[in-house]
Enzyme design. Structure first.
Site, PDB file in Angstrom:
ATOM      1  N   SER A  41      33.680  29.162 -17.795  1.00  0.00           N
ATOM      2  CA  SER A  41      33.401  28.080 -16.842  1.00  0.00           C
ATOM      3  C   SER A  41      34.271  28.101 -15.595  1.00  0.00           C
ATOM      4  CB  SER A  41      33.557  26.724 -17.547  1.00  0.00           C
ATOM      5  OG  SER A  41      34.840  26.595 -18.138  1.00  0.00           O
ATOM      6  N   GLU A  68      34.836  10.287  -8.522  1.00  0.00           N
ATOM      7  CA  GLU A  68      36.050  10.076  -9.312  1.00  0.00           C
ATOM      8  C   GLU A  68      36.530  11.455  -9.737  1.00  0.00           C
ATOM      9  OE1 GLU A  68      33.087  10.122 -10.759  1.00  0.00           O
ATOM     10  OE2 GLU A  68      33.601  11.601 -12.293  1.00  0.00           O
ATOM     11  N   LYS A 107      31.549  23.658 -11.328  1.00  0.00           N
ATOM     12  CA  LYS A 107      31.313  22.298 -10.836  1.00  0.00           C
ATOM     13  C   LYS A 107      30.559  22.253  -9.512  1.00  0.00           C
ATOM     14  CE  LYS A 107      34.571  19.580 -13.374  1.00  0.00           C
ATOM     15  NZ  LYS A 107      35.408  20.573 -14.086  1.00  0.00           N
TER      16      LYS A 107
HETATM   17  C1  LIG Z   1      35.806  20.407 -15.425  1.00  0.00           C
HETATM   18  C2  LIG Z   1      35.819  21.672 -16.153  1.00  0.00           C
HETATM   19  C3  LIG Z   1      35.329  21.786 -17.478  1.00  0.00           C
HETATM   20  C4  LIG Z   1      34.854  20.604 -18.277  1.00  0.00           C
HETATM   21  O1  LIG Z   1      33.750  19.937 -17.758  1.00  0.00           O
HETATM   22  P1  LIG Z   1      32.287  20.065 -18.394  1.00  0.00           P
HETATM   23  O2  LIG Z   1      31.523  19.003 -17.719  1.00  0.00           O
HETATM   24  O3  LIG Z   1      32.427  19.859 -19.856  1.00  0.00           O
HETATM   25  O4  LIG Z   1      31.796  21.427 -18.072  1.00  0.00           O
HETATM   26  C5  LIG Z   1      35.308  23.026 -18.079  1.00  0.00           C
HETATM   27  N1  LIG Z   1      35.787  24.126 -17.444  1.00  0.00           N
HETATM   28  C6  LIG Z   1      36.268  24.062 -16.197  1.00  0.00           C
HETATM   29  C7  LIG Z   1      36.772  25.308 -15.559  1.00  0.00           C
HETATM   30  C8  LIG Z   1      36.305  22.839 -15.498  1.00  0.00           C
HETATM   31  O5  LIG Z   1      36.801  22.798 -14.258  1.00  0.00           O
END
Ligand SMILES: *Cc1c(COP(=O)(O)O)cnc(C)c1O
Length: 393
Positions: free
Chosen positions: A377, A111, A89
């Site tokens: 992610s 948000e 993020k």
């Molecule tokens: C917020 C988040 C997501 C989901 O958000 P996307 O916009 O779909 O990437 C996925 N993995 C992690 C670790 C997150 O913090």
């Protein structure tokens, strides 16, 4: 190269900017300027320098030897979990805060649902010395106490959204209301490829660093730019948008988006938007959306707070409809087991969101010489309590 968004922000039939008239000047200012600003040399220099020295990029593309052996294919993990603040993020919030500064905005609003985007926004506001107000549903504030504490430590003000279901969509409504009331000095940092145009395109561009790096790293490791598969989980869809970005034009690269099936797609407790959703409008854009017969947004469910979103970004609705990406899903149980397996096999504790992408390894057979890149992610620190409760640790 991009998702072929047009001037009005449409990806095929999805996207656009369906906003109240009073928000028009804010969104239009951004639409007219974002590309010109992002493309300047000075912006790129600042952005890339911060990604390197502050975020810790490039993140490794790690060949997961044990996992590869287990699944009899070549698996690489793109280690977004190693970014500062623990997930992808921050790539986006760094980009948007630099844009806000160049637009002369000194007050930042955001948000947040689970609090991850709130923390990433509070972080960059601290870095830049800008005022930060994060709207968060009252229920989420109770559920996500550690992230609320993090935001406060970073100097942000967390304002509870007390209307409706007191969760993410209500926090979003509050943020939009704030923006309408403060059009001159305020920049609204959105956390995924959602919202009115130009947000989905802007966020996808800021996250596209992920696939840019994968290409370079694969040349070093495999002598080719292109893997056979890229797999990423989808909440709103920003990490997937970034991981797919530079592979969109190469039909030989198979793209797999993984949604949260919660307790099962037909259980009534799920967030598998592409299967269950119909065309509708949420947060100012036309996309696939989980809704009742008469068009009210359905409360989504997933064990993973980051995937618990009733829509998907419009570019994903288009990838789904055009068939360019294959959409799969993983249940809570499948994701939790896949996450635990990664811990044991590779010594990496993944975020539960990312565990959904890993679960595909149990659902699909890959060839032994396939190159499979999974976008990890985020890291699992934030999910420790959920893992503890689930596995009785
Ligand atoms: C917020 C988040 C997501 C989901 O958000 P996307 O916009 O779909 O990437 C996925 N993995 C992690 C670790 C997150 O913090």
């Amino acid at each position: 190269m991009n998702y072929h968004v047009n001037q009005q922000g449409f990806y095929g039939e999805f996207g656009g900017a369906f906003i109240p008239e009073m928000l028009y000047p804010n969104v239009e200012e951004l639409r007219q300027q974002y590309l010109d600003i992002i493309k300047t040399e000075s912006f790129q220099e600042d952005y890339l320098k911060l990604l390197k020295d502050y975020v810790g990029r490039p993140t490794p593309l790690y060949f997961a030897k044990n996992l590869s052996k287990q699944y009899k294919t070549k698996i690489y993990l793109k280690r977004e979990d190693l970014c500062h603040t623990g997930a992808h993020k921050i790539n986006n919030t760094i980009g948007q805060i630099l844009l806000a500064k160049r637009l002369g905005k000194n007050r930042i609003i955001a948000e947040t649902g689970a609090g991850q985007h709130g923390v990433a926004t509070a972080t960059v506001c601290a870095l830049m010395g800008l005022q930060c107000i994060v709207y968060m549903g009252e229920i989420d504030i109770q559920r996500q106490a550690p992230n609320v504490a993090r935001m406060k430590m970073l100097g942000a003000e967390v304002r509870p959204a007390t209307s409706g279901s007191k969760t993410l969509k209500d926090a979003t409504n509050e943020a939009i209301r704030d923006w309408i009331n403060n059009p001159i000095d305020t920049f609204y940092i959105i956390g995924s490829v959602v919202g009115p145009h130009p947000y989905p395109d802007m966020v996808a561009r800021f996250q596209s660093i992920i696939s840019e790096e994968i290409k370079k790293q694969l040349v070093e490791k495999e002598g080719t730019e292109n893997p056979d598969y890229v797999i990423a989980c989808v909440g709103g869809g920003s990490n997937a948008a970034g991981a797919f970005y530079h592979f969109l034009e190469d039909p030989n690269v198979n793209l797999i988006a993984v949604e949260a099936a919660g307790k099962g797609i037909d259980s009534g407790e799920s967030a598998a938007t592409s299967v269950l959703g119909k065309t509708g409008i949420i947060h100012g854009s036309k996309t696939l959306l989980m809704q009742t017969e008469d068009g009210q947004i359905t409360e989504p469910y997933s064990i993973s707070a980051g995937l618990d979103y009733p829509g998907v970004g419009p570019l994903h609705a288009h990838l789904f409809q055009s068939g360019r990406a294959v959409f799969m899903s993983a249940t809570d149980d499948e994701a939790m087991l896949a996450g635990l397996n990664l811990c044991k096999q590779e010594g990496i504790i993944p975020a539960i969101e990312s565990s959904h992408a890993l679960a595909v390894l149990n659902q699909k057979q890959f060839k032994s010489d396939d190159i499979v890149v999974i976008n990890l992610s985020g890291r699992g620190d934030k999910d420790l309590n959920t893992y503890i409760n689930y596995f009785n640790l």
